[in-house]
Motif scaffolding. Structure first.
Motif, PDB file in Angstrom:
ATOM      1  N   ALA A  49       0.825  -1.205   0.000  1.00 41.98           N
ATOM      2  CA  ALA A  49       0.000   0.000   0.000  1.00 41.98           C
ATOM      3  C   ALA A  49       0.862   1.259   0.000  1.00 41.98           C
ATOM      4  O   ALA A  49       0.567   2.225  -0.715  1.00 41.98           O
ATOM      5  N   GLU A  50       1.921   1.241   0.779  1.00 42.28           N
ATOM      6  CA  GLU A  50       2.832   2.394   0.804  1.00 42.28           C
ATOM      7  C   GLU A  50       3.465   2.616  -0.562  1.00 42.28           C
ATOM      8  O   GLU A  50       3.562   3.740  -1.037  1.00 42.28           O
ATOM      9  N   LEU A  51       3.895   1.540  -1.195  1.00 38.36           N
ATOM     10  CA  LEU A  51       4.500   1.677  -2.522  1.00 38.36           C
ATOM     11  C   LEU A  51       3.490   2.114  -3.565  1.00 38.36           C
ATOM     12  O   LEU A  51       3.804   2.920  -4.439  1.00 38.36           O
ATOM     13  N   ALA A  52       2.285   1.587  -3.482  1.00 41.22           N
ATOM     14  CA  ALA A  52       1.255   1.984  -4.452  1.00 41.22           C
ATOM     15  C   ALA A  52       0.981   3.479  -4.356  1.00 41.22           C
ATOM     16  O   ALA A  52       0.760   4.143  -5.371  1.00 41.22           O
ATOM     17  N   GLY A  53       1.046   4.015  -3.148  1.00 47.12           N
ATOM     18  CA  GLY A  53       0.828   5.438  -2.953  1.00 47.12           C
ATOM     19  C   GLY A  53       1.948   6.299  -3.515  1.00 47.12           C
ATOM     20  O   GLY A  53       1.776   7.488  -3.742  1.00 47.12           O
ATOM     21  N   SER A  54       3.095   5.689  -3.761  1.00 46.08           N
ATOM     22  CA  SER A  54       4.232   6.446  -4.297  1.00 46.08           C
ATOM     23  C   SER A  54       4.149   6.607  -5.811  1.00 46.08           C
ATOM     24  O   SER A  54       4.935   7.344  -6.391  1.00 46.08           O
ATOM     25  N   ASN A  55       3.209   5.906  -6.429  1.00 45.94           N
ATOM     26  CA  ASN A  55       3.046   5.930  -7.886  1.00 45.94           C
ATOM     27  C   ASN A  55       4.289   5.457  -8.643  1.00 45.94           C
ATOM     28  O   ASN A  55       4.515   5.861  -9.771  1.00 45.94           O
ATOM     29  N   SER A  56       5.082   4.615  -8.011  1.00 49.64           N
ATOM     30  CA  SER A  56       6.271   4.072  -8.661  1.00 49.64           C
ATOM     31  C   SER A  56       6.008   2.619  -9.045  1.00 49.64           C
ATOM     32  O   SER A  56       6.088   1.711  -8.208  1.00 49.64           O
ATOM     33  N   VAL A  57       5.697   2.416 -10.308  1.00 44.60           N
ATOM     34  CA  VAL A  57       5.439   1.059 -10.801  1.00 44.60           C
ATOM     35  C   VAL A  57       6.690   0.198 -10.643  1.00 44.60           C
ATOM     36  O   VAL A  57       6.606  -0.974 -10.269  1.00 44.60           O
ATOM     37  N   ALA A  58       7.846   0.776 -10.877  1.00 45.12           N
ATOM     38  CA  ALA A  58       9.102   0.031 -10.752  1.00 45.12           C
ATOM     39  C   ALA A  58       9.300  -0.476  -9.324  1.00 45.12           C
ATOM     40  O   ALA A  58       9.702  -1.624  -9.112  1.00 45.12           O
ATOM     41  N   ALA A  59       8.994   0.355  -8.341  1.00 43.19           N
ATOM     42  CA  ALA A  59       9.151  -0.055  -6.945  1.00 43.19           C
ATOM     43  C   ALA A  59       8.190  -1.186  -6.587  1.00 43.19           C
ATOM     44  O   ALA A  59       8.560  -2.126  -5.886  1.00 43.19           O
ATOM     45  N   VAL A  60       6.955  -1.104  -7.072  1.00 40.62           N
ATOM     46  CA  VAL A  60       5.985  -2.174  -6.820  1.00 40.62           C
ATOM     47  C   VAL A  60       6.466  -3.472  -7.463  1.00 40.62           C
ATOM     48  O   VAL A  60       6.369  -4.544  -6.860  1.00 40.62           O
ATOM     49  N   ARG A  61       7.024  -3.389  -8.648  1.00 39.84           N
ATOM     50  CA  ARG A  61       7.554  -4.588  -9.321  1.00 39.84           C
ATOM     51  C   ARG A  61       8.689  -5.218  -8.517  1.00 39.84           C
ATOM     52  O   ARG A  61       8.764  -6.439  -8.379  1.00 39.84           O
ATOM     53  N   VAL A  62       9.581  -4.386  -7.995  1.00 37.70           N
ATOM     54  CA  VAL A  62      10.709  -4.899  -7.206  1.00 37.70           C
ATOM     55  C   VAL A  62      10.205  -5.626  -5.966  1.00 37.70           C
ATOM     56  O   VAL A  62      10.638  -6.740  -5.659  1.00 37.70           O
ATOM     57  N   LEU A  63       9.276  -5.004  -5.249  1.00 36.82           N
ATOM     58  CA  LEU A  63       8.739  -5.636  -4.046  1.00 36.82           C
ATOM     59  C   LEU A  63       7.953  -6.892  -4.380  1.00 36.82           C
ATOM     60  O   LEU A  63       8.043  -7.898  -3.677  1.00 36.82           O
ATOM     61  N   SER A  64       7.215  -6.866  -5.458  1.00 39.35           N
ATOM     62  CA  SER A  64       6.460  -8.038  -5.875  1.00 39.35           C
ATOM     63  C   SER A  64       7.391  -9.205  -6.197  1.00 39.35           C
ATOM     64  O   SER A  64       7.162 -10.334  -5.757  1.00 39.35           O
ATOM     65  N   ARG A  65       8.442  -8.916  -6.930  1.00 36.86           N
ATOM     66  CA  ARG A  65       9.396  -9.975  -7.277  1.00 36.86           C
ATOM     67  C   ARG A  65      10.097 -10.510  -6.034  1.00 36.86           C
ATOM     68  O   ARG A  65      10.237 -11.726  -5.865  1.00 36.86           O
ATOM     69  N   ALA A  66      10.523  -9.604  -5.156  1.00 37.97           N
ATOM     70  CA  ALA A  66      11.189 -10.030  -3.922  1.00 37.97           C
ATOM     71  C   ALA A  66      10.258 -10.888  -3.064  1.00 37.97           C
ATOM     72  O   ALA A  66      10.679 -11.913  -2.510  1.00 37.97           O
ATOM     73  N   SER A  67       8.997 -10.506  -2.972  1.00 38.97           N
ATOM     74  CA  SER A  67       8.026 -11.279  -2.195  1.00 38.97           C
ATOM     75  C   SER A  67       7.815 -12.661  -2.797  1.00 38.97           C
ATOM     76  O   SER A  67       7.730 -13.657  -2.075  1.00 38.97           O
ATOM     77  N   SER A  68       7.748 -12.727  -4.109  1.00 35.92           N
ATOM     78  CA  SER A  68       7.586 -14.017  -4.782  1.00 35.92           C
ATOM     79  C   SER A  68       8.804 -14.908  -4.534  1.00 35.92           C
ATOM     80  O   SER A  68       8.663 -16.114  -4.294  1.00 35.92           O
ATOM     81  N   GLU A  69       9.988 -14.325  -4.575  1.00 33.34           N
ATOM     82  CA  GLU A  69      11.201 -15.095  -4.349  1.00 33.34           C
ATOM     83  C   GLU A  69      11.277 -15.583  -2.889  1.00 33.34           C
ATOM     84  O   GLU A  69      11.734 -16.701  -2.636  1.00 33.34           O
ATOM     85  N   LEU A  70      10.820 -14.769  -1.964  1.00 33.63           N
ATOM     86  CA  LEU A  70      10.765 -15.205  -0.562  1.00 33.63           C
ATOM     87  C   LEU A  70       9.846 -16.409  -0.419  1.00 33.63           C
ATOM     88  O   LEU A  70      10.164 -17.377   0.270  1.00 33.63           O
ATOM     89  N   ALA A  71       8.692 -16.325  -1.068  1.00 34.67           N
ATOM     90  CA  ALA A  71       7.691 -17.391  -0.947  1.00 34.67           C
ATOM     91  C   ALA A  71       8.161 -18.703  -1.563  1.00 34.67           C
ATOM     92  O   ALA A  71       7.832 -19.783  -1.079  1.00 34.67           O
ATOM     93  N   THR A  72       8.933 -18.607  -2.652  1.00 36.28           N
ATOM     94  CA  THR A  72       9.382 -19.821  -3.334  1.00 36.28           C
ATOM     95  C   THR A  72      10.769 -20.273  -2.892  1.00 36.28           C
ATOM     96  O   THR A  72      11.234 -21.337  -3.291  1.00 36.28           O
ATOM     97  N   GLY A  73      11.440 -19.451  -2.082  1.00 27.78           N
ATOM     98  CA  GLY A  73      12.783 -19.812  -1.619  1.00 27.78           C
ATOM     99  C   GLY A  73      13.841 -19.650  -2.683  1.00 27.78           C
ATOM    100  O   GLY A  73      14.887 -20.292  -2.632  1.00 27.78           O
TER     101      GLY A  73
END
Length: 74
Positions: A49-73
């Motif tokens: 939510a904090e990143l979405a409020g920043s209007n930075s699509v690149a930042a949301v992508r980075v966090l999304s990818r990092a979260s996916s990598e955490l979940a899959t190890g």
């Protein structure tokens, strides 16, 4: 990133059943598995939510990818 880090620690304590973190009771020890899991999930959602409020699509992508990598190890 601090919100994500905190979320991963809370979820890790749930998985490990850790009673203490740095000498203090963990969320799972204090509130139980359901409360701790919900707390970790809330921290993840607040990070997005904090990143979405920043209007930075690149930042949301980075966090999304990092979260996916955490979940899959990855």
């Amino acid at each position: 990133m601090e919100l994500v880090h905190s979320a991963t620690l809370v979820h890790d304590d749930v998985l490990d059943g850790s009673p203490l973190r740095r000498g203090r009771p963990t969320v799972v020890a204090s509130g139980g598995r359901l409360v701790a899991t919900a707390t970790g999930d809330l921290l993840f959602s607040r990070a997005f939510a904090e990143l979405a409020g920043s209007n930075s699509v690149a930042a949301v992508r980075v966090l999304s990818r990092a979260s996916s990598e955490l979940a899959t190890g990855s």
